[in-house]
Scaffold this motif. Sequence first.
Motif, PDB file in Angstrom:
ATOM      1  N   CYS A 240       0.858  -1.182   0.000  1.00 31.23           N
ATOM      2  CA  CYS A 240       0.000   0.000   0.000  1.00 31.23           C
ATOM      3  C   CYS A 240       0.894   1.231   0.000  1.00 31.23           C
ATOM      4  CB  CYS A 240      -0.893  -0.003   1.241  1.00 31.23           C
ATOM      5  SG  CYS A 240      -2.073   1.367   1.289  1.00 31.23           S
ATOM      6  N   PRO A 241       0.667   2.179  -0.902  1.00 29.78           N
ATOM      7  CA  PRO A 241       1.499   3.386  -0.924  1.00 29.78           C
ATOM      8  C   PRO A 241       1.517   4.078   0.440  1.00 29.78           C
ATOM      9  CG  PRO A 241       0.107   3.289  -2.870  1.00 29.78           C
ATOM     10  CD  PRO A 241      -0.358   2.188  -1.951  1.00 29.78           C
ATOM     11  N   LYS A 242       2.715   4.429   0.904  1.00 31.04           N
ATOM     12  CA  LYS A 242       2.871   5.022   2.235  1.00 31.04           C
ATOM     13  C   LYS A 242       2.025   6.277   2.407  1.00 31.04           C
ATOM     14  CE  LYS A 242       7.396   3.135   3.170  1.00 31.04           C
ATOM     15  NZ  LYS A 242       8.806   3.399   3.453  1.00 31.04           N
ATOM     16  N   VAL A 243       1.939   7.076   1.373  1.00 29.11           N
ATOM     17  CA  VAL A 243       1.170   8.319   1.493  1.00 29.11           C
ATOM     18  C   VAL A 243      -0.300   8.021   1.794  1.00 29.11           C
ATOM     19  CG1 VAL A 243       0.673   8.581  -0.981  1.00 29.11           C
ATOM     20  CG2 VAL A 243       0.736  10.598   0.501  1.00 29.11           C
ATOM     21  N   LEU A 244      -0.848   6.957   1.237  1.00 23.28           N
ATOM     22  CA  LEU A 244      -2.252   6.626   1.486  1.00 23.28           C
ATOM     23  C   LEU A 244      -2.457   6.145   2.920  1.00 23.28           C
ATOM     24  CD1 LEU A 244      -3.299   4.894  -1.851  1.00 23.28           C
ATOM     25  CD2 LEU A 244      -3.493   7.303  -1.190  1.00 23.28           C
ATOM     26  N   ASN A 245      -1.451   5.484   3.493  1.00 25.99           N
ATOM     27  CA  ASN A 245      -1.552   5.034   4.887  1.00 25.99           C
ATOM     28  C   ASN A 245      -1.611   6.193   5.868  1.00 25.99           C
ATOM     29  OD1 ASN A 245      -1.678   2.225   4.617  1.00 25.99           O
ATOM     30  ND2 ASN A 245       0.530   2.085   4.351  1.00 25.99           N
ATOM     31  N   MET A 246      -1.169   7.358   5.451  1.00 26.31           N
ATOM     32  CA  MET A 246      -1.190   8.535   6.335  1.00 26.31           C
ATOM     33  C   MET A 246      -2.509   9.289   6.279  1.00 26.31           C
ATOM     34  SD  MET A 246       2.620  10.173   5.975  1.00 26.31           S
ATOM     35  CE  MET A 246       2.536  10.489   4.224  1.00 26.31           C
ATOM     36  N   LEU A 247      -3.374   8.937   5.357  1.00 27.56           N
ATOM     37  CA  LEU A 247      -4.590   9.709   5.143  1.00 27.56           C
ATOM     38  C   LEU A 247      -5.793   9.051   5.796  1.00 27.56           C
ATOM     39  CD1 LEU A 247      -3.955  10.676   1.440  1.00 27.56           C
ATOM     40  CD2 LEU A 247      -3.397  11.959   3.502  1.00 27.56           C
ATOM     41  N   SER A 248      -6.774   9.857   6.119  1.00 24.34           N
ATOM     42  CA  SER A 248      -7.966   9.356   6.781  1.00 24.34           C
ATOM     43  C   SER A 248      -8.863   8.597   5.815  1.00 24.34           C
ATOM     44  CB  SER A 248      -8.749  10.516   7.393  1.00 24.34           C
ATOM     45  OG  SER A 248      -9.213  11.359   6.369  1.00 24.34           O
ATOM     46  N   SER A 249      -9.703   7.793   6.381  1.00 18.15           N
ATOM     47  CA  SER A 249     -10.717   7.099   5.603  1.00 18.15           C
ATOM     48  C   SER A 249     -12.005   7.155   6.405  1.00 18.15           C
ATOM     49  CB  SER A 249     -10.322   5.652   5.369  1.00 18.15           C
ATOM     50  OG  SER A 249     -11.385   4.976   4.737  1.00 18.15           O
ATOM     51  N   PRO A 250     -13.068   7.713   5.842  1.00 15.48           N
ATOM     52  CA  PRO A 250     -13.123   8.310   4.505  1.00 15.48           C
ATOM     53  C   PRO A 250     -12.245   9.553   4.427  1.00 15.48           C
ATOM     54  CG  PRO A 250     -15.127   8.827   5.706  1.00 15.48           C
ATOM     55  CD  PRO A 250     -14.335   7.878   6.573  1.00 15.48           C
ATOM     56  N   GLN A 251     -11.885   9.877   3.208  1.00 16.80           N
ATOM     57  CA  GLN A 251     -10.971  10.990   2.984  1.00 16.80           C
ATOM     58  C   GLN A 251     -11.561  12.299   3.479  1.00 16.80           C
ATOM     59  OE1 GLN A 251      -8.185  12.608   3.010  1.00 16.80           O
ATOM     60  NE2 GLN A 251      -7.432  11.155   1.519  1.00 16.80           N
ATOM     61  N   LEU A 252     -10.751  13.043   4.189  1.00 14.85           N
ATOM     62  CA  LEU A 252     -11.145  14.372   4.662  1.00 14.85           C
ATOM     63  C   LEU A 252     -10.452  15.410   3.800  1.00 14.85           C
ATOM     64  CD1 LEU A 252     -10.726  13.783   8.501  1.00 14.85           C
ATOM     65  CD2 LEU A 252     -12.848  13.760   7.190  1.00 14.85           C
TER      66      LEU A 252
ATOM     67  N   LEU B  12      -3.985  11.773  -6.315  1.00 13.06           N
ATOM     68  CA  LEU B  12      -3.854  10.433  -5.729  1.00 13.06           C
ATOM     69  C   LEU B  12      -4.701   9.408  -6.480  1.00 13.06           C
ATOM     70  CD1 LEU B  12      -3.973  11.383  -1.934  1.00 13.06           C
ATOM     71  CD2 LEU B  12      -1.960  10.649  -3.232  1.00 13.06           C
ATOM     72  N   ILE B  13      -5.911   9.798  -6.839  1.00 13.25           N
ATOM     73  CA  ILE B  13      -6.792   8.905  -7.611  1.00 13.25           C
ATOM     74  C   ILE B  13      -6.134   8.559  -8.940  1.00 13.25           C
ATOM     75  CG2 ILE B  13      -8.992   8.767  -8.862  1.00 13.25           C
ATOM     76  CD1 ILE B  13      -9.510   8.500  -5.956  1.00 13.25           C
ATOM     77  N   ALA B  14      -5.594   9.569  -9.618  1.00 17.63           N
ATOM     78  CA  ALA B  14      -4.950   9.335 -10.914  1.00 17.63           C
ATOM     79  C   ALA B  14      -3.725   8.438 -10.775  1.00 17.63           C
ATOM     80  CB  ALA B  14      -4.564  10.672 -11.555  1.00 17.63           C
ATOM     81  N   LYS B  15      -2.951   8.632  -9.722  1.00 21.12           N
ATOM     82  CA  LYS B  15      -1.700   7.885  -9.547  1.00 21.12           C
ATOM     83  C   LYS B  15      -1.914   6.481  -8.994  1.00 21.12           C
ATOM     84  CE  LYS B  15       2.945   8.313  -7.676  1.00 21.12           C
ATOM     85  NZ  LYS B  15       3.899   9.194  -7.000  1.00 21.12           N
ATOM     86  N   TYR B  16      -2.786   6.334  -7.983  1.00 25.77           N
ATOM     87  CA  TYR B  16      -2.936   5.063  -7.278  1.00 25.77           C
ATOM     88  C   TYR B  16      -4.282   4.375  -7.488  1.00 25.77           C
ATOM     89  CZ  TYR B  16       1.119   6.869  -4.745  1.00 25.77           C
ATOM     90  OH  TYR B  16       2.341   7.385  -4.405  1.00 25.77           O
ATOM     91  N   GLY B  17      -5.214   5.069  -8.120  1.00 32.88           N
ATOM     92  CA  GLY B  17      -6.542   4.496  -8.291  1.00 32.88           C
ATOM     93  C   GLY B  17      -7.398   4.592  -7.042  1.00 32.88           C
ATOM     94  N   ALA B  18      -6.906   5.302  -6.023  1.00 30.49           N
ATOM     95  CA  ALA B  18      -7.629   5.475  -4.765  1.00 30.49           C
ATOM     96  C   ALA B  18      -7.084   6.701  -4.065  1.00 30.49           C
ATOM     97  CB  ALA B  18      -7.462   4.247  -3.873  1.00 30.49           C
ATOM     98  N   GLY B  19      -7.929   7.319  -3.231  1.00 31.02           N
ATOM     99  CA  GLY B  19      -7.521   8.518  -2.529  1.00 31.02           C
ATOM    100  C   GLY B  19      -7.214   8.321  -1.064  1.00 31.02           C
ATOM    101  N   CYS B  20      -7.369   7.090  -0.551  1.00 31.36           N
ATOM    102  CA  CYS B  20      -7.052   6.788   0.843  1.00 31.36           C
ATOM    103  C   CYS B  20      -6.741   5.304   0.969  1.00 31.36           C
ATOM    104  CB  CYS B  20      -8.201   7.186   1.779  1.00 31.36           C
ATOM    105  SG  CYS B  20      -9.704   6.218   1.547  1.00 31.36           S
ATOM    106  N   TRP B  21      -6.161   4.931   2.103  1.00 31.48           N
ATOM    107  CA  TRP B  21      -5.740   3.543   2.317  1.00 31.48           C
ATOM    108  C   TRP B  21      -6.898   2.555   2.204  1.00 31.48           C
ATOM    109  CZ3 TRP B  21      -8.038   0.817   6.195  1.00 31.48           C
ATOM    110  CH2 TRP B  21      -8.673   1.543   7.210  1.00 31.48           C
ATOM    111  N   TYR B  22      -8.061   2.909   2.730  1.00 29.70           N
ATOM    112  CA  TYR B  22      -9.199   1.987   2.739  1.00 29.70           C
ATOM    113  C   TYR B  22      -9.617   1.612   1.316  1.00 29.70           C
ATOM    114  CZ  TYR B  22     -13.863   0.163   3.739  1.00 29.70           C
ATOM    115  OH  TYR B  22     -14.975  -0.631   3.800  1.00 29.70           O
ATOM    116  N   ASP B  23      -9.820   2.608   0.481  1.00 29.19           N
ATOM    117  CA  ASP B  23     -10.239   2.326  -0.899  1.00 29.19           C
ATOM    118  C   ASP B  23      -9.164   1.561  -1.660  1.00 29.19           C
ATOM    119  OD1 ASP B  23     -12.557   3.710  -0.314  1.00 29.19           O
ATOM    120  OD2 ASP B  23     -11.895   5.568  -1.283  1.00 29.19           O
TER     121      ASP B  23
END
Length: 191
Positions: free
Chosen positions: A39-51, A98-109
């Motif tokens: 899982c990309p490290k940056v996504l692990n730092m973000l809230s879910s759902p995304q704030l 983030l969506i464009a790069k990883y296909g998701a904007g947070c760790w959960y998705d």
Amino acid sequence: MPNWTYNSVTPDDDAARKFIEENCLDDKGHFTFNKMIPCPKVLNMLSSPQLYIEDDEDISKIEKRVPAEYKHLIKEGIYIEFPEIPVGRVTKAKYAELIAKYGAGCWYDWRLKNWGCKWDASSNDHDEHSYWFTTPWSIPDSFMQELAKRLPKGSSIGWCAEYEEGFREEYTLKDGVVHLERREDIEYEEE
């Protein structure tokens, strides 16, 4: 609290066992999805759902709450305000990136898409033949699909899952395909 799924993974040959050891075990010998599909490290730092940081918010006030060790992320549009959780917020532009790069904007998705469940394998154990762990709510079906694709040609893995909801499934992963071999209800004895 989720209903847990109890997974048992048994490599059927030496090549499959070696693949599991090299690609699916952490440094403690625990089964992990994050080694083969990190899982990309940056996504692990973000809230879910995304704030999001709303357009009318005062960014300078938010920046003051960001601890020094996370200040470097501000220029990327990431604001880690509560690192002990962590809860990171992003600008709407960063979210789109983030969506464009990883296909998701947070760790959960991202984890649901790439692993098939929200958390990594937990409650690990193993012996010389098999690995056991739990997953929340279901099998890690996306991980299983990727594992089947990456296994050495001709190698196979048996995967068994027992659900707290009272049923069991048995799979074979081989030559890029996940085969459901059997599904049955589990009869529990009353205590």
